[in-house]
Design a protein around this motif. Structure first.
Motif, mmCIF file in Angstrom:
data_model
loop_
_atom_site.group_PDB
_atom_site.id
_atom_site.type_symbol
_atom_site.label_atom_id
_atom_site.label_comp_id
_atom_site.label_asym_id
_atom_site.label_seq_id
_atom_site.Cartn_x
_atom_site.Cartn_y
_atom_site.Cartn_z
ATOM 1 N N ALA A 1 8.869 -73.336 -45.384
ATOM 2 C CA ALA A 1 8.472 -74.377 -44.684
ATOM 3 C C ALA A 1 9.894 -75.471 -44.546
ATOM 4 O O ALA A 1 10.035 -75.620 -43.418
ATOM 5 N N ALA B 1 6.879 -75.584 -36.265
ATOM 6 C CA ALA B 1 6.800 -74.272 -36.793
ATOM 7 C C ALA B 1 6.693 -73.863 -38.163
ATOM 8 O O ALA B 1 5.806 -72.948 -38.366
ATOM 9 N N ALA B 2 6.917 -74.991 -39.193
ATOM 10 C CA ALA B 2 6.507 -74.853 -40.412
ATOM 11 C C ALA B 2 4.930 -74.867 -40.600
ATOM 12 O O ALA B 2 4.573 -74.160 -41.443
ATOM 13 N N GLY C 1 3.310 -71.692 -39.817
ATOM 14 C CA GLY C 1 3.760 -70.719 -40.664
ATOM 15 C C GLY C 1 2.680 -71.080 -42.050
ATOM 16 O O GLY C 1 2.112 -70.110 -42.618
ATOM 17 N N THR D 1 6.123 -68.383 -37.384
ATOM 18 C CA THR D 1 7.241 -69.463 -37.526
ATOM 19 C C THR D 1 8.493 -69.272 -36.495
ATOM 20 O O THR D 1 8.903 -70.425 -35.992
ATOM 21 N N ALA E 1 12.343 -73.516 -42.149
ATOM 22 C CA ALA E 1 12.025 -73.589 -40.629
ATOM 23 C C ALA E 1 12.522 -74.880 -40.187
ATOM 24 O O ALA E 1 12.762 -75.139 -39.103
#
Length: 264
Positions: free
Chosen positions: A147, A54-55, A58, A75, A150
């Motif tokens: 980040a 996810a990070a 993003g 994210t 996340a």
């Protein structure tokens, strides 16, 4: 529930965790109490992988010129995709069950229905908005902090599942994922996993300074505290945990961690 699970080789625990908590192509080789115990202890590692993915998504969007809001939406979307939306579905079903005002048996039947009621819709909208808003705030302050948020929130979300699978928390139904993992994790093991995640989060935050070090640790503690409140409410209301309750706990913990990490 009274039998003591035999030791399980680490690969089986990892396969159980990734095979049941993500859509990654991992084959679950064993589906017994020992594998469930090892798998739920490895759940935070599955969260770590989901959070890193996810990070990375993003950060990639930010590097390509997208603003924090779009990066935050992406994210939030990645964990939903990597779990087939099961945790969000569990959140909605649990909200419908809790909000129904029905006896436990009827509430559990409502949670098994495929449609989503008004309480479920409200819960989904509020949770997703809170997650996007918190991540937007974090990315706006620092890409690295966004980040980190996340990764920490996804890990804390799966840690909440480890604690919910501890001994003493029964299953509400005799079947399903909830029954498969309920009471599978010894309390000392759950505490050990929690301490490892808290210390790991604090160590990661330390690279951004003392305040971030404390904030990341507090975010995990807050996520676990709020998830524990929801867990106790569900066990009183339904008589135990279900797969839907596990999903609701994960989303609740993730949202709480993100909100804390968005604070300045």
């Amino acid at each position: 529930m009274s039998t003591t699970p035999q030791p399980v080789p680490p690969p089986h625990g990892l396969r159980f965790a990734f095979g049941t908590l993500t859509v990654l192509p991992v084959r679950v080789g064993r589906w017994d109490r020992g594998a469930a115990r090892a798998g739920m202890l490895c759940a935070p590692l599955a969260g770590l992988v989901v959070g890193v993915a996810a990070a990375a998504t993003g950060l990639l969007l930010l590097l390509l010129g997208a603003g924090p809001p779009l990066a935050a939406v992406a994210t939030v979307a990645v964990p939903a995709v990597l779990t087939r939306g099961l945790h969000l579905d569990g959140l909605a079903d649990t909200a419908d069950g809790l909000g129904s005002g029905k006896p436990a048996e009827d509430a559990l039947r409502i949670m098994k229905q495929s449609d989503i009621g008004p309480f479920g819709v409200i819960a989904l909208v509020l949770v997703l908005l809170a997650q996007v808003a918190a991540l937007t705030r974090a990315y706006d302050g620092s890409w690295v902090l966004g980040a980190l948020a996340a990764v920490v929130s996804a890990t804390a979300a799966r840690l909440a599942l480890t604690l919910a699978a501890r001994a003493g928390v029964p299953a509400a139904r005799p079947e399903g994922l909830g029954a498969a993992v309920a009471e599978a994790v010894p309390v000392p093991g759950a505490i050990g996993a929690a301490l490892a995640v808290i210390l790991g989060a604090a160590a990661a935050g330390a690279f951004l300074g003392p305040y971030a070090c404390v904030l990341t640790a507090v975010s995990v503690l807050a996520a676990l505290a709020v998830a524990e409140l929801l867990l106790r409410r569900c066990t009183r209301r339904f008589g135990g945990v279900t797969g839907d309750v596990f999903g609701a706990l994960a989303e609740t913990a993730a949202t709480t961690a993100l909100v804390v990490l968005s604070l300045r």
